[in-house]
Scaffold this motif. Structure first.
Motif, PDB file in Angstrom:
ATOM      1  N   LEU A 166       0.861  -1.216  -0.055  1.00 33.80           N
ATOM      2  CA  LEU A 166       0.099   0.028   0.091  1.00 33.80           C
ATOM      3  C   LEU A 166       0.903   1.202  -0.073  1.00 33.80           C
ATOM      4  CD1 LEU A 166      -2.729   1.705   0.164  1.00 33.80           C
ATOM      5  CD2 LEU A 166      -2.746   1.059   2.795  1.00 33.80           C
ATOM      6  N   ALA A 167       1.876   1.326   0.861  1.00 32.97           N
ATOM      7  CA  ALA A 167       2.714   2.549   0.835  1.00 32.97           C
ATOM      8  C   ALA A 167       3.494   2.768  -0.515  1.00 32.97           C
ATOM      9  CB  ALA A 167       3.705   2.363   2.130  1.00 32.97           C
ATOM     10  N   GLY A 168       3.999   1.527  -0.896  1.00 31.14           N
ATOM     11  CA  GLY A 168       4.586   1.582  -2.264  1.00 31.14           C
ATOM     12  C   GLY A 168       3.780   1.958  -3.370  1.00 31.14           C
ATOM     13  N   ALA A 169       2.476   1.608  -3.261  1.00 33.10           N
ATOM     14  CA  ALA A 169       1.382   1.877  -4.124  1.00 33.10           C
ATOM     15  C   ALA A 169       1.094   3.416  -4.135  1.00 33.10           C
ATOM     16  CB  ALA A 169       0.386   0.995  -3.895  1.00 33.10           C
ATOM     17  N   ARG A 170       1.339   4.046  -3.117  1.00 30.97           N
ATOM     18  CA  ARG A 170       1.065   5.410  -3.082  1.00 30.97           C
ATOM     19  C   ARG A 170       2.235   6.132  -3.714  1.00 30.97           C
ATOM     20  NH1 ARG A 170      -2.985   6.536   0.293  1.00 30.97           N
ATOM     21  NH2 ARG A 170      -3.474   5.059   2.390  1.00 30.97           N
ATOM     22  N   ASP A 171       3.306   5.747  -3.624  1.00 37.06           N
ATOM     23  CA  ASP A 171       4.503   6.380  -4.245  1.00 37.06           C
ATOM     24  C   ASP A 171       4.406   6.195  -5.611  1.00 37.06           C
ATOM     25  OD1 ASP A 171       5.495   6.776  -1.492  1.00 37.06           O
ATOM     26  OD2 ASP A 171       7.381   5.842  -1.842  1.00 37.06           O
ATOM     27  N   LEU A 172       3.981   5.044  -6.061  1.00 39.81           N
ATOM     28  CA  LEU A 172       4.070   4.725  -7.652  1.00 39.81           C
ATOM     29  C   LEU A 172       2.987   5.759  -8.169  1.00 39.81           C
ATOM     30  CD1 LEU A 172       4.087   0.857  -7.753  1.00 39.81           C
ATOM     31  CD2 LEU A 172       6.040   2.565  -9.007  1.00 39.81           C
ATOM     32  N   VAL A 173       1.973   5.754  -7.724  1.00 44.04           N
ATOM     33  CA  VAL A 173       0.852   6.570  -8.127  1.00 44.04           C
ATOM     34  C   VAL A 173       1.186   7.961  -8.007  1.00 44.04           C
ATOM     35  CG1 VAL A 173      -1.754   7.305  -7.792  1.00 44.04           C
ATOM     36  CG2 VAL A 173      -1.155   5.027  -7.903  1.00 44.04           C
ATOM     37  N   ALA A 174       2.065   8.431  -7.072  1.00 44.46           N
ATOM     38  CA  ALA A 174       2.392   9.959  -6.905  1.00 44.46           C
ATOM     39  C   ALA A 174       3.117  10.119  -8.055  1.00 44.46           C
ATOM     40  CB  ALA A 174       2.847  10.169  -5.574  1.00 44.46           C
ATOM     41  N   ALA A 175       4.104   9.232  -8.428  1.00 39.22           N
ATOM     42  CA  ALA A 175       5.039   9.184  -9.694  1.00 39.22           C
ATOM     43  C   ALA A 175       4.334   9.295 -10.860  1.00 39.22           C
ATOM     44  CB  ALA A 175       6.104   8.286  -9.579  1.00 39.22           C
ATOM     45  N   GLY A 176       2.997   8.904 -10.990  1.00 38.48           N
ATOM     46  CA  GLY A 176       2.336   8.934 -12.202  1.00 38.48           C
ATOM     47  C   GLY A 176       2.153   7.618 -12.889  1.00 38.48           C
ATOM     48  N   ALA A 177       2.584   6.493 -12.211  1.00 37.99           N
ATOM     49  CA  ALA A 177       2.690   4.991 -12.489  1.00 37.99           C
ATOM     50  C   ALA A 177       1.013   4.517 -12.406  1.00 37.99           C
ATOM     51  CB  ALA A 177       3.512   4.273 -11.755  1.00 37.99           C
ATOM     52  N   GLN A 178       0.770   3.550 -12.910  1.00 40.33           N
ATOM     53  CA  GLN A 178      -0.492   2.676 -12.713  1.00 40.33           C
ATOM     54  C   GLN A 178      -0.261   1.484 -11.946  1.00 40.33           C
ATOM     55  OE1 GLN A 178      -2.959   2.142 -16.631  1.00 40.33           O
ATOM     56  NE2 GLN A 178      -0.961   2.689 -17.659  1.00 40.33           N
ATOM     57  N   LEU A 179      -1.546   1.283 -11.365  1.00 41.29           N
ATOM     58  CA  LEU A 179      -1.542  -0.061 -10.416  1.00 41.29           C
ATOM     59  C   LEU A 179      -2.651  -0.682 -10.779  1.00 41.29           C
ATOM     60  CD1 LEU A 179       0.036  -0.848  -7.835  1.00 41.29           C
ATOM     61  CD2 LEU A 179       0.758   1.484  -8.463  1.00 41.29           C
ATOM     62  N   ILE A 180      -2.786  -2.025 -10.878  1.00 46.42           N
ATOM     63  CA  ILE A 180      -3.776  -3.084 -11.192  1.00 46.42           C
ATOM     64  C   ILE A 180      -3.654  -4.050 -10.190  1.00 46.42           C
ATOM     65  CG2 ILE A 180      -4.179  -2.530 -13.709  1.00 46.42           C
ATOM     66  CD1 ILE A 180      -2.770  -4.794 -14.439  1.00 46.42           C
ATOM     67  N   VAL A 181      -4.860  -4.411  -9.570  1.00 48.38           N
ATOM     68  CA  VAL A 181      -4.989  -5.365  -8.499  1.00 48.38           C
ATOM     69  C   VAL A 181      -5.657  -6.525  -8.834  1.00 48.38           C
ATOM     70  CG1 VAL A 181      -4.526  -3.620  -6.727  1.00 48.38           C
ATOM     71  CG2 VAL A 181      -6.953  -4.296  -7.275  1.00 48.38           C
ATOM     72  N   GLU A 182      -5.552  -7.689  -8.365  1.00 46.57           N
ATOM     73  CA  GLU A 182      -6.443  -8.890  -8.539  1.00 46.57           C
ATOM     74  C   GLU A 182      -7.894  -8.554  -7.913  1.00 46.57           C
ATOM     75  OE1 GLU A 182      -6.489 -13.835  -7.609  1.00 46.57           O
ATOM     76  OE2 GLU A 182      -4.624 -12.695  -6.925  1.00 46.57           O
ATOM     77  N   ASP A 183      -8.717  -9.137  -8.520  1.00 52.18           N
ATOM     78  CA  ASP A 183     -10.298  -8.919  -8.260  1.00 52.18           C
ATOM     79  C   ASP A 183     -10.631  -9.919  -6.898  1.00 52.18           C
ATOM     80  OD1 ASP A 183     -12.972  -7.748  -8.919  1.00 52.18           O
ATOM     81  OD2 ASP A 183     -13.317  -9.909  -8.628  1.00 52.18           O
ATOM     82  N   ALA A 184     -11.137  -9.691  -6.160  1.00 46.43           N
ATOM     83  CA  ALA A 184     -11.559 -10.134  -4.985  1.00 46.43           C
ATOM     84  C   ALA A 184     -12.408 -11.736  -5.116  1.00 46.43           C
ATOM     85  CB  ALA A 184     -12.818  -9.485  -4.296  1.00 46.43           C
ATOM     86  N   SER A 185     -12.786 -11.621  -6.395  1.00 48.23           N
ATOM     87  CA  SER A 185     -13.233 -12.967  -6.806  1.00 48.23           C
ATOM     88  C   SER A 185     -12.500 -14.216  -7.050  1.00 48.23           C
ATOM     89  CB  SER A 185     -14.213 -12.735  -8.096  1.00 48.23           C
ATOM     90  OG  SER A 185     -13.187 -12.625  -9.026  1.00 48.23           O
TER      91      SER A 185
END
Length: 353
Positions: free
Chosen positions: A294-313
């Motif tokens: 989560l913390a690293g994802a915040r850094d990536l998004v702040a830098a303009g990168a994209q994040l995708i995650v696995e669906d709950a299903s």
């Protein structure tokens, strides 16, 4: 007032009578767990699974008549118990990896293969593993469709994406195997993977995935270059960062920082990727307990990168992906069998920008 939660019903399976006694003893100390019976081998275990319908089974892998992998292969397609592997030593690392790929939730290692009082050292670890497994979603191997490798993917002349960074925990071995096996040999960017596994198992895991994937899959080591078509699996017990060494992008391994709940940490990988490549990273968070990433994802998004995650299903445990999605950081939530296609589509779209 809600009714009290019933204990987790556990079947202990081990060919050692002493190990069965120890596991029954240590698990019975927990008021949250009820040991319903023990089994001496795989055949005995399958018979008792059918009649007792336990929530969780602790499973030895090396047994006569039918081994642990045979038990996993023969699990019922509906309402199968969650499996916690209890291995004898790191010498069984390949068997443990195969069990995790076949659907076992997690694995713990016996402190000794001998019938000694040291087996009681398992107490805390096996209790935590059973309670974790009880919360996990079961996806039997028999119900999982085979992986279809992606069609050849032309290397873009100008690709913006410089790194695919993946993170996973509980349920991660199967999820990562499925994603990497579905990517083509011509995959145009390097891949760095952090997976929470016990020390001693990531080398065997990398070797197993290398057999099922057309990519070059290796366990991380200092100075190993990240190149297109190569997937690097972080070494258990060491953080993985990506750094520049002259004109090359390479792996850097370190025990620091010490305060992270996991080593390797997805946060450490993501933060190093954000620092080195900024917006030119595609981050992926797969099934797992907790919020590492989560913390690293915040850094990536702040830098303009994209994040995708696995669906709950399709998550075994919808923890890590959920934390990223609920923070508003995920560009998409994707079922595991569509993840490779989503990755390829986003890299292709990035190449066109």
């Amino acid at each position: 007032m809600s009714a009290p939660r019933r204990p987790v019903r556990v079947l202990v399976c081990d060919d050692s009578a002493f190990a069965r006694k120890v596991l029954r003893d240590v698990l019975s100390r927990s008021t949250a767990i009820e040991v319903v019976d023990t089994a001496r081998d795989g055949i005995d275990a399958l018979e008792k699974i059918a009649t007792l319908r336990p929530d969780v089974i602790t499973l030895d892998l090396v047994m006569p008549n039918l081994d642990g992998l045979g038990v996993l292969a023969a699990m019922p397609p509906v309402d199968a118990p969650r499996v916690v592997v209890v291995s004898s030593s790191a010498s069984e690392s390949d068997l443990v990896v195969r069990a995790l790929e076949a659907g076992a939730i997690t694995a713990i290692e016996k402190p000794t293969a001998l019938a000694t009082e040291r087996l009681y050292e398992l107490a805390g670890a096996v209790e935590r593993a059973v309670l974790l497994a009880a919360e996990a979603k079961v996806h039997p191997a028999s119900a999982t469709p085979p992986v279809t490798p992606a069609a050849p993917f032309a290397l873009p002349r100008h690709t913006r994406t410089k790194l695919l960074a993946l993170g996973a925990s509980t349920g991660g071995p199967r999820a990562i195997t499925r994603v990497l096996a579905a990517l083509p040999a011509s995959f145009p960017v390097p891949i760095a993977v952090v997976l929470h596994m016990p020390v001693g198992y990531t080398e065997a895991f990398a070797a197993r995935v290398n057999e099922t994937s057309v990519l070059d899959v290796q366990e991380a080591r200092d100075g190993l270059e990240l190149i297109p078509g190569r997937a690097i699996i972080a070494r258990a017990g060491m953080h993985l960062s990506v750094v520049r060494e002259g004109e090359r992008t390479v792996c850097a391994l370190d025990v620091l920082p010490l305060e992270t709940p996991h080593r390797p940490s997805v946060d450490v990988l993501f933060r190093s990727a954000a620092k080195l490549f900024g917006a030119d990273v595609l981050g992926v968070v797969l099934t797992g307990m907790g919020n590492d990433g989560l913390a690293g994802a915040r850094d990536l998004v702040a830098a303009g990168a994209q994040l995708i995650v696995e669906d709950a299903s399709t998550c075994v445990v919808y923890g890590m992906p959920r934390s990223v999605a609920e923070a508003g950081l995920a560009a998409a939530e994707v079922p595991i069998d569509a993840m490779a296609g989503e990755i390829l589509a986003r890299i292709a779209a990035g190449a066109e920008r």
